[in-house]
Design a protein around this motif. Structure first.
Motif, PDB file in Angstrom:
ATOM      1  N   ARG A   1       0.855  -1.196   0.000  1.00 42.03           N
ATOM      2  CA  ARG A   1       0.000   0.000   0.000  1.00 42.03           C
ATOM      3  C   ARG A   1       0.877   1.227   0.000  1.00 42.03           C
ATOM      4  O   ARG A   1       2.048   1.176   0.374  1.00 42.03           O
ATOM      5  N   VAL A   2       0.312   2.337  -0.439  1.00 40.01           N
ATOM      6  CA  VAL A   2       1.074   3.578  -0.481  1.00 40.01           C
ATOM      7  C   VAL A   2       1.223   4.097   0.943  1.00 40.01           C
ATOM      8  O   VAL A   2       0.263   4.132   1.702  1.00 40.01           O
ATOM      9  N   THR A   3       2.440   4.497   1.307  1.00 42.04           N
ATOM     10  CA  THR A   3       2.682   4.949   2.674  1.00 42.04           C
ATOM     11  C   THR A   3       2.462   6.461   2.760  1.00 42.04           C
ATOM     12  O   THR A   3       3.412   7.234   2.819  1.00 42.04           O
ATOM     13  N   VAL A   4       1.190   6.844   2.739  1.00 47.11           N
ATOM     14  CA  VAL A   4       0.855   8.274   2.856  1.00 47.11           C
ATOM     15  C   VAL A   4       0.330   8.521   4.263  1.00 47.11           C
ATOM     16  O   VAL A   4      -0.730   8.014   4.616  1.00 47.11           O
ATOM     17  N   PRO A   5       1.068   9.271   5.086  1.00 47.60           N
ATOM     18  CA  PRO A   5       0.611   9.486   6.463  1.00 47.60           C
ATOM     19  C   PRO A   5      -0.524  10.486   6.530  1.00 47.60           C
ATOM     20  O   PRO A   5      -0.645  11.359   5.678  1.00 47.60           O
ATOM     21  N   VAL A   6      -1.349  10.354   7.575  1.00 49.32           N
ATOM     22  CA  VAL A   6      -2.387  11.341   7.858  1.00 49.32           C
ATOM     23  C   VAL A   6      -1.847  12.227   8.980  1.00 49.32           C
ATOM     24  O   VAL A   6      -1.468  11.723  10.029  1.00 49.32           O
ATOM     25  N   GLY A   7      -1.789  13.519   8.743  1.00 48.32           N
ATOM     26  CA  GLY A   7      -1.216  14.406   9.768  1.00 48.32           C
ATOM     27  C   GLY A   7       0.303  14.388   9.706  1.00 48.32           C
ATOM     28  O   GLY A   7       0.903  14.054   8.697  1.00 48.32           O
ATOM     29  N   GLU A   8       0.928  14.720  10.830  1.00 49.43           N
ATOM     30  CA  GLU A   8       2.393  14.809  10.877  1.00 49.43           C
ATOM     31  C   GLU A   8       3.026  13.434  10.755  1.00 49.43           C
ATOM     32  O   GLU A   8       2.564  12.470  11.365  1.00 49.43           O
ATOM     33  N   ASP A   9       4.100  13.331   9.989  1.00 46.70           N
ATOM     34  CA  ASP A   9       4.828  12.072   9.880  1.00 46.70           C
ATOM     35  C   ASP A   9       5.571  11.811  11.190  1.00 46.70           C
ATOM     36  O   ASP A   9       5.979  12.747  11.868  1.00 46.70           O
ATOM     37  N   ILE A  10       5.746  10.512  11.529  1.00 44.66           N
ATOM     38  CA  ILE A  10       6.447  10.214  12.788  1.00 44.66           C
ATOM     39  C   ILE A  10       7.937   9.997  12.559  1.00 44.66           C
ATOM     40  O   ILE A  10       8.636   9.493  13.423  1.00 44.66           O
ATOM     41  N   GLY A  11       8.423  10.359  11.365  1.00 41.63           N
ATOM     42  CA  GLY A  11       9.856  10.240  11.109  1.00 41.63           C
ATOM     43  C   GLY A  11      10.232   8.860  10.629  1.00 41.63           C
ATOM     44  O   GLY A  11       9.379   8.042  10.309  1.00 41.63           O
ATOM     45  N   PHE A  12      11.529   8.587  10.571  1.00 42.86           N
ATOM     46  CA  PHE A  12      12.005   7.316  10.042  1.00 42.86           C
ATOM     47  C   PHE A  12      11.678   6.173  10.989  1.00 42.86           C
ATOM     48  O   PHE A  12      11.677   6.340  12.207  1.00 42.86           O
ATOM     49  N   LEU A  13      11.411   5.021  10.412  1.00 44.98           N
ATOM     50  CA  LEU A  13      11.099   3.843  11.217  1.00 44.98           C
ATOM     51  C   LEU A  13      12.271   2.877  11.157  1.00 44.98           C
ATOM     52  O   LEU A  13      12.889   2.714  10.106  1.00 44.98           O
ATOM     53  N   PRO A  14      12.602   2.236  12.279  1.00 47.61           N
ATOM     54  CA  PRO A  14      13.736   1.309  12.277  1.00 47.61           C
ATOM     55  C   PRO A  14      13.374  -0.011  11.598  1.00 47.61           C
ATOM     56  O   PRO A  14      12.196  -0.338  11.438  1.00 47.61           O
TER      57      PRO A  14
END
Length: 242
Positions: A154-167
């Motif tokens: 799925r497309v990784t489009v965040p809703v609202g502020e992004d939480i930054g990079f994921l480990p």
């Protein structure tokens, strides 16, 4: 409520209701035959020119058995219709799921048809698009072995502020986006009534083993890295494709 297009009513719906006089106008000289558990009808008439391949037609007249069919081929004023498998009946359940209405029955007929390579499902939130697709993919991967594995993206489009990079690896980074997948897997693998009464850990252990087996066949990929990939014999699900 979450429409991307303004003019959704002019979108192709994939199905149409046949007029009450359809058989009077199209039934002359009709051929019918049976093949592979389906009944086929070859009909000729004026309405046929507006039908599309793989479009569903239905007729529900009070007091009569309803007709649900799929347009298999169209040539000029002649079309071949085939009857559907009834997935609303428990004996035809797909991974324990049965269709709850006409549209879900149509969707399952498409998803389980090996002749059809590409299916798009459109509907409001909660109409079972992901659930039906997942049930169909698990059945065809684990039971009938038609496909070797399931790839979900799925497309990784965040809703609202992004939480930054994921480990983590690609799969681990995609995990937060796959809440919808986890929810649907929980529904598909809920314990049966008999399973609840089973003594000791057998039910829980068996369920955990089943989940592990299923997860080993499901690969979660990011759409950002899909370009140039060639998938052979895989069931590919693109969630939230709009």
């Amino acid at each position: 409520n979450d429409k991307v297009l303004e003019d959704t009513e002019i979108l192709y719906s994939g199905m149409r209701e046949l007029p009450a006089d359809f058989w009077d106008r199209h039934g002359k000289g009709m051929e019918s035959w049976q093949q592979g558990g389906h009944t086929y009808y070859r009909v000729t008439g004026p309405l046929v020119t507006s039908l599309f391949n793989n479009e569903f037609v239905y007729q529900e007249i009070a007091g009569e058995a309803p007709l649900y069919a799929l347009v298999r081929e169209t040539t000029g004023r002649t079309a071949v219709l085939s009857t559907l498998k009834d997935y609303t009946h428990q004996r035809n359940n797909v991974w324990g799921i049965t269709a709850r209405n006409r549209e879900q029955n149509f969707a399952l007929n498409l998803l389980l048809d090996p002749e059809i390579d590409f299916v798009t499902l459109l509907g409001q939130a909660g109409t079972g698009k992901t659930l039906l697709t997942l049930a169909a993919s698990l059945t065809q991967t684990l039971e009938t072995k038609r496909y070797s594995e399931i790839i979900i993206t799925r497309v990784t489009v965040p809703v609202g502020e992004d939480i930054g990079f994921l480990p983590g690896t690609e799969e681990e980074k995609m995990t937060p986006w796959m809440g919808a997948l986890e929810d649907n897997l929980d529904v598909l693998n809920k314990p049966t009534e008999e399973g609840d009464k089973s003594s000791g850990y057998a039910g829980d252990w068996g369920r955990a083993a089943t989940m592990d087996l299923i997860r080993s066949r499901i690969k979660v990929k990011s759409l950002n890295f899909m370009r140039g990939r060639t998938f052979l014999n895989k069931f590919l699900i693109i969630d939230e494709a709009q």
